[in-house]
Design an enzyme around this catalytic site. Structure first.
Site, mmCIF file in Angstrom:
data_model
loop_
_atom_site.group_PDB
_atom_site.id
_atom_site.type_symbol
_atom_site.label_atom_id
_atom_site.label_comp_id
_atom_site.label_asym_id
_atom_site.label_seq_id
_atom_site.Cartn_x
_atom_site.Cartn_y
_atom_site.Cartn_z
ATOM 1 N N GLY A 170 1.405 2.191 -1.333
ATOM 2 C CA GLY A 170 2.378 2.566 -2.355
ATOM 3 C C GLY A 170 3.517 3.381 -1.776
ATOM 4 C CG ASP A 171 2.900 7.351 -0.238
ATOM 5 O OD1 ASP A 171 3.431 7.711 -1.287
ATOM 6 O OD2 ASP A 171 1.843 7.848 0.198
ATOM 7 C CB SER A 172 4.293 1.888 3.258
ATOM 8 O OG SER A 172 3.554 2.812 4.024
ATOM 9 C CB ALA A 208 9.265 4.406 2.486
#
Length: 398
Positions: free
Chosen positions: A170-172, A175
């Site tokens: 999710g973070d990647s 980003a």
């Protein structure tokens, strides 16, 4: 590879100020730095980004996510620190932050203020739920965004609770979408001279990956659920056992299945009404998988892969890090690189992607020490004297 300050990459000549921490924002900074953008990472004096302490062995996450970046220390909670940010903003193309929405406004570093200093500035904001809406100010880690975006419900086996897939996806994703938005905004700025704000939410980045799950529900009342290793009604496409590990085989297209049946020594399967069409194979997925598994488990994995390649059937082993290091295709494409590091003898990590033919990115150095570039940035970029820097350090600002 040795550290170099020589310009490289498609983004050379651009400067990004990275604020925030952990992964959702900093991975965007990594992607930009990989392709030549000068990324100045601003960290809290004394402690720095918590990513410096992350990683299962020897804290090895930081050298990757902070590669090609310059580290400066700066206390953003103090007025003097905020003033230094504004000085840097005047000479920056991008500001990247992933604090909880409202934090930059509290510090007087909101987009309206920064844009007044530099109308060409592009501000990249990454958060759990976005900058607006009823959830905007709630704390939102990647796992929460994955759940809200729908991915967690589909991850894992139906016999178990929803699973984490083993990566901070999710973070990647947030980003990556932030990077995409930044480059779109850069193109707009080249045409108009105007900067803008990029608002990347983790749950929306995950939602963007959710294929047809929403219209399947709104139009047909179907709610997609976990299916484990199979893609329902698409067969054969699964992980199949061998004597020394599972092998993935994707032979679901009619023409490929005919080649696969020949490889099995069972060409008649391609004409059998039970398996001759996509729909027929899908309706008998479990039956067909069992038939194939009985055959594949008589092979060593590499022998099966060789046979699949000979017949033009997509297949592959399930890679782990040792496989990546040893694989000839990885080596031929330089998918992994070894980077100089003060504590490790040639640190292996993934290379820069995608590959550009005329302006390739590169890894010049691993994640820097905390405040390693204070003198270069504050002295060189902002023209601060040694006495100025000593006073700022004494006051706990840098």
């Amino acid at each position: 590879m040795t550290a170099s300050s020589s310009p490289f990459g498609a983004l050379q000549g651009l400067r990004l100020l990275e604020m925030g921490q952990l992964l959702a924002g900093p991975f965007c900074g990594q992607l930009m730095a990989d392709h030549g953008c000068e990324v100045i990472k601003i960290e809290q004096p004394g402690t720095g980004d918590p990513m410096r302490q992350w990683g299962r062995a020897d804290k090895l996450w930081w050298p990757v996510v902070a590669r090609n970046k310059k580290s400066v220390t700066l206390n953003l909670r103090e007025a003097q620190g905020q003033a230094l940010v504004k000085e840097m903003v005047a000479q920056a193309d991008f500001v990247l932050e992933n604090f909880r929405p409202g934090t930059m406004e509290k510090w007087g570093l909101d987009y309206a203020t920064l844009k007044a200093i530099n109308p060409r500035l592009i501000m990249i904001r990454v958060s759990g739920f976005g900058q607006t809406g009823p959830y905007a100010t709630q704390a939102g880690y990647g796992s929460i965004g994955e759940a809200m975006g729908g991915m967690r419900n589909l991850a894992g086996d139906p016999s178990t609770p929803p699973s984490r897939i083993g990566l901070s996806i999710g973070d990647s994703l947030a980003a990556t979408y932030a990077t995409l938005g930044a480059l779109m905004a850069l193109h707009h700025r080249e045409r108009t001279g105007e900067g803008q704000m990029v608002d990347s939410a983790i749950y929306e980045a995950v939602l963007a990956m959710m294929e047809s799950t929403v219209p399947e529900f709104t139009q047909a009342g179907f709610v997609r659920e976990r299916t484990g290793s199979v893609l329902p009604n698409v067969a054969p496409s699964n992980a199949y056992p061998t004597r020394d590990g599972d092998v993935l085989i994707g032979a679901n297209q009619d023409t490929v299945f005919r080649r696969f049946a020949a490889a099995m020594g069972r060409p008649e399967l391609a004409d059998d009404p039970r398996y001759a069409s996509h729909d027929a194979r899908g309706a008998r997925q479990a039956e067909l998988d069992a038939l194939i598994a009985d055959w594949t488990r008589t092979f060593a994995a590499q022998d099966l892969l060789d046979l699949m390649a000979e017949h033009g059937v997509p297949a592959g082993k399930i890679f782990k890090a040792p496989d990546m290091v040893d694989d000839p295709h990885y080596q031929a494409r330089e998918a992994l690189v070894k980077v100089d590091h003060p504590r490790f003898d040639k640190l292996w990590m993934q290379n820069v992607f995608p590959k550009l033919s005329a302006t390739p990115g590169q890894v010049n150095w691993a994640g820097p020490e905390l405040g390693q570039h204070n003198d270069e940035v504050y002295g060189g970029l902002l023209g601060k004297s040694a006495q100025d820097l000593a006073a700022l350090k004494s006051a706990g600002i840098v």
